[in-house]
Design a protein around this motif. Structure first.
Motif, PDB file in Angstrom:
ATOM      1  N   TYR B  93       0.828  -1.200   0.000  1.00 19.23           N
ATOM      2  CA  TYR B  93       0.000   0.000   0.000  1.00 19.23           C
ATOM      3  C   TYR B  93       0.868   1.258   0.000  1.00 19.23           C
ATOM      4  O   TYR B  93       0.613   2.213  -0.723  1.00 19.23           O
ATOM      5  CB  TYR B  93      -0.914  -0.006   1.233  1.00 19.23           C
ATOM      6  N   GLU B  94       1.917   1.235   0.798  1.00 19.46           N
ATOM      7  CA  GLU B  94       2.764   2.434   0.877  1.00 19.46           C
ATOM      8  C   GLU B  94       3.527   2.656  -0.420  1.00 19.46           C
ATOM      9  O   GLU B  94       3.894   3.787  -0.743  1.00 19.46           O
ATOM     10  CB  GLU B  94       3.725   2.307   2.063  1.00 19.46           C
ATOM     11  N   ALA B  98      -0.349   7.894  -4.833  1.00 21.59           N
ATOM     12  CA  ALA B  98      -1.648   8.522  -4.629  1.00 21.59           C
ATOM     13  C   ALA B  98      -2.107   9.220  -5.911  1.00 21.59           C
ATOM     14  O   ALA B  98      -1.263   9.678  -6.664  1.00 21.59           O
ATOM     15  CB  ALA B  98      -1.541   9.541  -3.496  1.00 21.59           C
ATOM     16  N   PRO B  99      -3.406   9.334  -6.163  1.00 20.20           N
ATOM     17  CA  PRO B  99      -4.500   8.811  -5.340  1.00 20.20           C
ATOM     18  C   PRO B  99      -4.590   7.292  -5.412  1.00 20.20           C
ATOM     19  O   PRO B  99      -4.538   6.725  -6.479  1.00 20.20           O
ATOM     20  CB  PRO B  99      -5.737   9.457  -5.966  1.00 20.20           C
ATOM     21  N   LYS B 100      -4.717   6.699  -4.228  1.00 16.52           N
ATOM     22  CA  LYS B 100      -4.774   5.243  -4.170  1.00 16.52           C
ATOM     23  C   LYS B 100      -5.948   4.821  -3.308  1.00 16.52           C
ATOM     24  O   LYS B 100      -6.311   5.522  -2.364  1.00 16.52           O
ATOM     25  CB  LYS B 100      -3.465   4.689  -3.641  1.00 16.52           C
ATOM     26  N   TYR B 101      -6.529   3.732  -3.682  1.00 19.64           N
ATOM     27  CA  TYR B 101      -7.762   3.295  -3.014  1.00 19.64           C
ATOM     28  C   TYR B 101      -7.612   1.857  -2.579  1.00 19.64           C
ATOM     29  O   TYR B 101      -6.955   1.055  -3.233  1.00 19.64           O
ATOM     30  CB  TYR B 101      -8.945   3.425  -3.983  1.00 19.64           C
ATOM     31  N   MET B 129      -4.823   0.703   7.405  1.00 19.60           N
ATOM     32  CA  MET B 129      -4.771   1.580   6.232  1.00 19.60           C
ATOM     33  C   MET B 129      -6.188   2.027   5.930  1.00 19.60           C
ATOM     34  O   MET B 129      -7.138   1.324   6.274  1.00 19.60           O
ATOM     35  CB  MET B 129      -4.193   0.825   5.029  1.00 19.60           C
ATOM     36  N   ASP B 132     -11.386   2.335   1.351  1.00 25.17           N
ATOM     37  CA  ASP B 132     -12.420   3.137   0.697  1.00 25.17           C
ATOM     38  C   ASP B 132     -13.747   2.415   0.671  1.00 25.17           C
ATOM     39  O   ASP B 132     -14.791   2.987   0.973  1.00 25.17           O
ATOM     40  CB  ASP B 132     -12.005   3.460  -0.736  1.00 25.17           C
ATOM     41  N   SER B 166     -11.125  10.579  -1.023  1.00 23.93           N
ATOM     42  CA  SER B 166      -9.802  10.971  -0.560  1.00 23.93           C
ATOM     43  C   SER B 166      -9.372  10.248   0.691  1.00 23.93           C
ATOM     44  O   SER B 166      -8.626  10.777   1.500  1.00 23.93           O
ATOM     45  CB  SER B 166      -9.761  12.478  -0.320  1.00 23.93           C
ATOM     46  N   TRP B 168      -7.287   8.109   1.025  1.00 19.17           N
ATOM     47  CA  TRP B 168      -5.833   7.928   1.072  1.00 19.17           C
ATOM     48  C   TRP B 168      -5.138   9.068   1.783  1.00 19.17           C
ATOM     49  O   TRP B 168      -4.069   8.895   2.342  1.00 19.17           O
ATOM     50  CB  TRP B 168      -5.268   7.754  -0.336  1.00 19.17           C
ATOM     51  N   LYS B 169      -5.787  10.259   1.782  1.00 15.45           N
ATOM     52  CA  LYS B 169      -5.156  11.388   2.472  1.00 15.45           C
ATOM     53  C   LYS B 169      -5.133  11.162   3.970  1.00 15.45           C
ATOM     54  O   LYS B 169      -4.284  11.683   4.684  1.00 15.45           O
ATOM     55  CB  LYS B 169      -5.892  12.679   2.146  1.00 15.45           C
ATOM     56  N   TYR B 171      -4.330   8.564   5.447  1.00 18.49           N
ATOM     57  CA  TYR B 171      -3.148   7.818   5.854  1.00 18.49           C
ATOM     58  C   TYR B 171      -1.999   8.763   6.150  1.00 18.49           C
ATOM     59  O   TYR B 171      -1.216   8.543   7.068  1.00 18.49           O
ATOM     60  CB  TYR B 171      -2.760   6.828   4.745  1.00 18.49           C
TER      61      TYR B 171
END
Lengths: 295, 232, 640
Positions: B93-94, B98-101, B129, B132, B166, B168-169, B171
């Protein structure tokens, strides 16, 4: 040829190549979908993909060479498009020629190879090693075809070749063997199945693309549009008489690209050594027979 | 409250009226083109092939599979996540850009499902994490998967107006909380090669929750992996 | 005293100065100066290169009725400027920190820095003497000097392989010299108008008066002599190892130009004085295989086989040295076509090859200077530590691979164009195969050294000092500029062609003019850089800025990378290709060489045993019998 004309060629030729290339990407994906009995992507899908990739909020770079690699990959193709004569725009293209163009087309690959190299990802390096190996494989028949065409038209200038074909008959009629071998080599050149060992998503995680994110990947998508366009137009200029106008050139180019695509999605892939084996056997044989006819 | 602040901040940044059009266009394209990385941890993965192939054909929605986290937009976690796997899921995931879902498929990602009593399974994925969309079910049918993906697309399309896409923001903005949960599970010497704090700093994604006692703990053990700069 | 005499005096003074001062530090500063002065002198002689005039030295020797004299024409000048510039680059390179390190590492163990400086000037002087030779005898003398000077340079690395390779080289070189001497003897004894001279013109006359058989053997002797120096097939085995084991800058110099002396002699003897007519007249077996096709095929195979041997190497220096052997094939291939474009390509490739080969060798030496190894499996990721060296190597490999916009592309393009015009499809494919193999192996070179994972032990190394960087950058500037504007050196090529009696190329600043497809590098490079510019605009103005990450932040299927994981993909870089063609490397030439070596050692043992036999009386008996027999035979001849 005045300054304005040159400027318009410099700007328009890559732009047209990009737009046409986008449609070719769409066509490719549609063909694959249809062969697999799917509906396939919507009309603007290639644009969505590229805009999305360039619109990514964050992205990573492994260093300056990684960036330069992408610049070289895209920029090399932009240069190559200008050397590829199309109806109404052949002023600058006349400065190059088929030998120059075929070596020009190695610049983007070299750039990409450098960029991937700096990513320090073994999957990427393996991909490049395989890509270069298959370049060695498909370039042998391709170069015989280029030799045959240049010898037949008595010119290394693509403009001259197109003129010859429009005055006499098409290359494919006069050199059917070479044309077939060229089509075979095209399959390898586009890196489509069964010759896509260097992408091999499930095995080496798309090889060269493994560390590409955001605009880096976007650059490679742009490069793909150019690649398809170049393949189509180059083949059409060599064997299908180029085009008197865009209306006659574009169908030919699309047709040329459609053939490898239709073949591609019915095959799995060969191992690297088998790629060389098959490309050094059948198309080379065909090309040599074709060469024997015209020499 | 926080979301409103974020919206205001974003609007304050852009003074050009056309900028919204541009942002909307990007959001639109983002919703139309999604590359997914399926991290097939459990049995849920079996539902993806039918969703991708001729029966349901994900590609008509602009969704196609990709192979590495660098290229992908969606991380599909398709089943129970053991502690050992979770480390890799977090790294993956890291490493996404971004943008990542994140989509959690199957009940196991929601609450541990049938592994509720297992000592080695992470129960709630969104502790570690920001998720979404959850698609519950054991297992969800392809229709449900597509339904979930459609929901995600809607969220992304209306990102600017509703701030739904958003997650992901979060995180970056609440990194301390997520890191705390991760440390709770993996021990205090937990770290990944990805420097989230530096990334948050670089892209201006820091929030109030980015720093805290957990990140201090991290700073003690972390061997920072600075990029090798060219030097003459 | 004309310019050539002054030039010779300068060389003599430089030789003397370096001989005397070689063990003093002042020599480090002075040696590059001498080469700089030589460049200046050559520039003053530039009229030779542009007008095709000939400068004859006042200095000549009369020995046993032979008049040995020296002269400079466009051909000599062309090779001389390459030699001197390569020497200048090497001398600057070794004058600073590299020399210090060499002293520290090898002095007292067989290496000798003063001797290295001396070897360089001896090489330069002997090569210039050879280039200036005005007749066959002075050519022969220069030839011998060059051989022994190279030998001196090769033995300065205290390693067993170096010594062995140098001895092997000398054996080859002596064989070549014998062949040349034999050829000279044939020319002398067959000269029609017995004037007692060994002028070059004698070759043409002697050839014209000969039958096919002797013609062939004479051509073969010349070919053997020159092919050995050039490393053409089947005499390619000595060169790569010998050059690779020479101390750093020496290797760059030798690799750049030394073996091209063979080409120089070949141009004079085979291209200029034997000529196309005779070559085509000598048919071998089948009517359509004549000496020209034979030479062309030898050249083509020389491009392919050593290139693919290079692909297998895992030592950077050996890889480059093998490419040096391979690229020689292109030069001969172009020249042997005897047309304007091909021969221009072949000649130009001498300069181009010298420039990028020297740059590449120096880069590898720079890497060795910092890391202590040129083993491609023990390097990697150095681009962040040594970016300028990377740039030089990048320019060099683009040149070596023959891609636009570097100079290697121009010369190779001309060779291809000529093969196209002459309708030689198989040679064309062979040439392209060589190029493709080169691309593969140079990518391996740059990838394994500069790209990929940086090793922990290399994390603190820095760029090499400026004394080493300046010659590298200068050479890469030559590679780029002569690629961008080949018209800068094409006038020289044209007057060389005029001198040796080949059709002259029509050129302009950007390249060559030809009705059906010429080449204009200014346009080609312009378009390329325009493309790069647009690419850069797209890259830098679209999208957000990218975050630089460490190389351990990398996709590895969810694995956590760390310093103890070695994941650089370097060993056996092309496994797929090697699966297929790996079995084709049979080492046939090596095997043949060994057979000859063991046969010779068997014979020598035989004689040795006889000589050392217990009964010396037997030797006496044999000698007496042989002597009596010969006396009897001779007297019988006289009496009858």
């Amino acid at each position: 040829m005045n300054g304005l004309h040159i400027l318009s060629e410099l700007l328009l030729m890559p732009l047209i190549a990009f737009v046409v290339g986008l449609m070719m990407v769409l066509m490719m994906r549609k063909i694959s979908a249809r062969i697999q009995r799917r509906i396939g992507p919507p009309f603007f899908q290639p644009i969505y993909d590229i805009v999305k990739l360039y619109g990514k909020d964050t992205q990573i770079s492994h260093g300056l060479i990684h960036d330069i690699g992408i610049i070289m990959a895209v920029g090399g193709y932009i240069g190559a498009e200008i050397l590829l004569p199309v109806p109404g725009m052949e002023g600058i293209a006349d400065k190059g020629g088929i030998i120059t163009l075929s070596y020009f087309l190695m610049i983007p690959s070299l750039g990409m190879a450098l960029g991937v190299g700096q990513c320090a990802n073994p999957n990427g390096s393996i991909g490049i090693s395989r890509a270069l190996t298959s370049m060695l494989a498909y370039d042998v028949p391709f170069i015989i075809v280029v030799f045959g065409a240049a010898w037949h038209y008595q010119s290394t200038s693509l403009v001259g070749m197109i003129e010859y074909q429009q005055m006499n008959s098409w290359g494919i009629v006069e050199m059917p063997f070479l044309a077939t071998a060229g089509l075979f080599a095209l399959q390898g050149m586009l890196g489509k199945q069964p010759f896509e060992i260097y992408i091999a998503p499930a095995e080496i995680a798309t090889g060269p693309m493994v560390e590409m994110s955001g605009k880096y990947m976007g650059g490679l998508f742009v490069m793909q549009t150019f690649q398809l366009y170049t393949a189509g137009v180059l083949y059409a200029s060599l064997f299908l008489g180029g085009g008197e106008s865009w209306l006659s050139l574009l169908p030919k180019a699309f047709l040329v690209v459609a053939i490898p695509m239709s073949i591609a999605f019915m095959f799995p892939r060969y191992k690297t050594e088998d790629v060389i084996r098959i490309l050094w056997k059948w198309p080379v044989m065909l090309a040599l027979i074709g060469l024997a006819f015209i020499l | 409250m926080k979301k409103e602040l974020l919206i205001k901040e974003k609007q304050a940044k852009r003074t050009n009226p056309l900028a919204h059009v541009f942002d909307d266009f990007i959001d639109f394209c983002q919703s139309k083109s999604l590359f997914m990385l399926h991290y097939c941890t459990g049995c849920g993965a079996i539902e993806l092939p039918p969703a991708m192939t001729s029966r349901f054909d994900m590609e008509r929605l602009g969704i196609q599979p990709m192979v590495t986290p660098r290229q992908a937009d969606i991380l599909l976690v398709t089943g129970y996540v053991s502690v050992k796997t979770l480390k890799r899921v977090i790294l993956t995931y890291e490493q996404m850009q971004a943008p990542k879902y994140v989509i959690g498929i199957c009940s196991c990602t929601v609450n541990g499902g049938m592994y509720w009593q297992s000592y080695a399974t992470a129960k709630k994925l969104n502790d570690y994490m920001p998720v979404d969309v959850y698609i519950a079910g054991c297992m969800p049918r392809p229709e449900a998967v597509l339904e979930g993906l459609q929901r995600l697309k809607e969220n992304i399309k209306n990102d600017r107006k509703q701030q739904k896409g958003s997650a992901w923001k979060e995180y970056f903005a609440n990194y301390d909380t997520y890191l705390g949960n991760q440390q709770h599970l993996f021990g205090d010497d937990w770290q990944t090669p990805v420097d989230i704090i530096a990334e948050a700093k670089l892209y201006g994604l820091e929030g109030e929750g980015t720093y805290g006692k957990n990140t201090e703990k991290l700073a003690k053990v972390q061997q920072p992996l600075l990029p090798q700069e060219m030097k003459l | 005293m004309n310019l050539l005499d002054q030039f010779f005096i300068l060389i003599a003074v430089a030789l003397l100065s370096i001989t005397v001062l070689r063990n003093f530090r002042i020599n480090d500063k002075m040696a590059p100066l001498w080469y700089g002065l030589m460049v200046v002198m050559l520039v003053r002689m530039a009229a030779v290169a542009y007008d095709g005039a000939t400068l004859t030295s006042a200095f000549n020797i009369e020995i046993l009725g032979f008049n040995m004299h020296w002269q400079f024409n466009a051909l000599s000048w062309f090779f001389a400027i390459i030699t001197v510039v390569a020497a200048l680059a090497s001398a600057i390179f070794m004058s600073g920190d590299w020399g210090r390190q060499y002293r520290e590492l090898y002095e007292g163990q067989g290496g000798n820095y003063g001797l290295l400086q001396l070897a360089l000037i001896l090489n330069v002087a002997s090569m210039l003497l050879l280039l200036a030779s005005g007749d066959l005898l002075s050519l022969f003398i220069g030839w011998e000097f060059v051989s022994w000077a190279s030998f001196l340079m090769m033995v300065l690395m205290p390693s067993k392989t170096a010594k062995k390779a140098a001895v092997k080289y000398v054996v080859y070189a002596m064989f070549g010299a014998m062949a040349l001497l034999a050829a000279l003897a044939i020319i002398y004894s067959n000269s029609v108008s017995f004037s007692g001279s060994l002028e070059f013109e004698q070759i043409t006359q002697v050839f014209a008066g000969m039958d096919k058989g002797p013609q062939f053997s004479l051509a073969l002797l010349f070919f053997i002599a020159f092919a050995i120096k050039m490393g053409l097939l089947p005499f390619h085995l000595w060169q790569a190892v010998a050059y690779a084991e020479t101390p750093g800058p020496g290797a760059a110099f030798l690799g750049a130009i030394s073996s091209r002396m063979g080409l120089f002699a070949m141009i004079i003897v085979i291209i200029q004085f034997i000529g196309l007519g005779h070559l085509q007249g000598m048919s071998i077996g089948l009517p359509f295989i004549n000496m020209q096709t034979l030479l062309a095929w030898i050249a083509a195979l020389t491009t392919i086989i050593p290139t693919y041997i290079a692909l297998q190497q895992h030592d950077a220096k050996r890889l480059l040295a093998w490419h040096g052997v391979g690229q020689g094939g292109y030069m001969l291939l172009g020249l042997i076509m005897f047309d304007s474009i091909g021969s221009a390509g072949g000649l130009m490739h001498v300069l181009n090859h010298a420039s990028y080969q020297a740059a590449l060798f120096l880069t590898v030496v720079a890497v060795v200077y910092r890391t202590g190894t040129s083993d491609l499996n023990k390097l990697g990721g150095l681009v962040t530590q040594m970016p300028l060296s990377f740039l030089v190597m990048l320019i060099g490999i683009i040149g070596l691979a023959g891609l636009p916009p570097m100079n290697g592309f121009v010369s190779k393009w001309m060779v291809y164009r000529s093969l196209l015009l002459n309708g030689e499809p198989l040679l064309f494919v062979a040439a392209v195969l060589g190029t493709l193999g080169t691309i593969l192996s140079v990518y391996k070179l740059i990838h394994n050294t500069f790209l990929g994972q940086l090793r922990v032990e290399h994390q603190n190394i820095r760029e090499v000092p400026w004394s080493m960087m300046v010659p590298m950058l200068g050479l890469s500037a030559i590679v780029f500029i002569t690629g961008f504007m080949p018209g800068l050196i094409l006038p020289w090529i044209a007057s060389v062609q005029e001198t040796i009696g080949l059709p002259v190329i029509i050129h302009h600043l950007g390249g060559i003019e030809y009705a059906k497809g010429g080449l204009d590098m200014i346009w080609v490079s312009g378009i390329l850089f325009y493309g790069f510019g647009v690419g850069a605009l797209i890259f830098y103005f679209l999208g957000s800025k990218a975050k630089r990450v460490h190389q351990y932040d990398n996709y590895a299927g969810g694995h956590f990378l760390s310093a103890d994981v070695k994941y650089h993909y370097s060993n056996n870089f092309y496994p797929g290709l090697m699966h297929l063609i790996g079995d084709w490397y049979r080492g046939s030439f090596k095997w043949m060489e060994q057979v000859i070596v063991s046969a010779l050692s068997f014979v020598s043992k035989l004689f040795e045993n006889m000589y050392r036999s217990r009964q010396p009386v037997m030797l006496l008996v044999i000698v007496v019998v042989v002597a009596l027999f010969s006396i009897y035979k001779n007297t019988a001849g006289v009496s009858s």
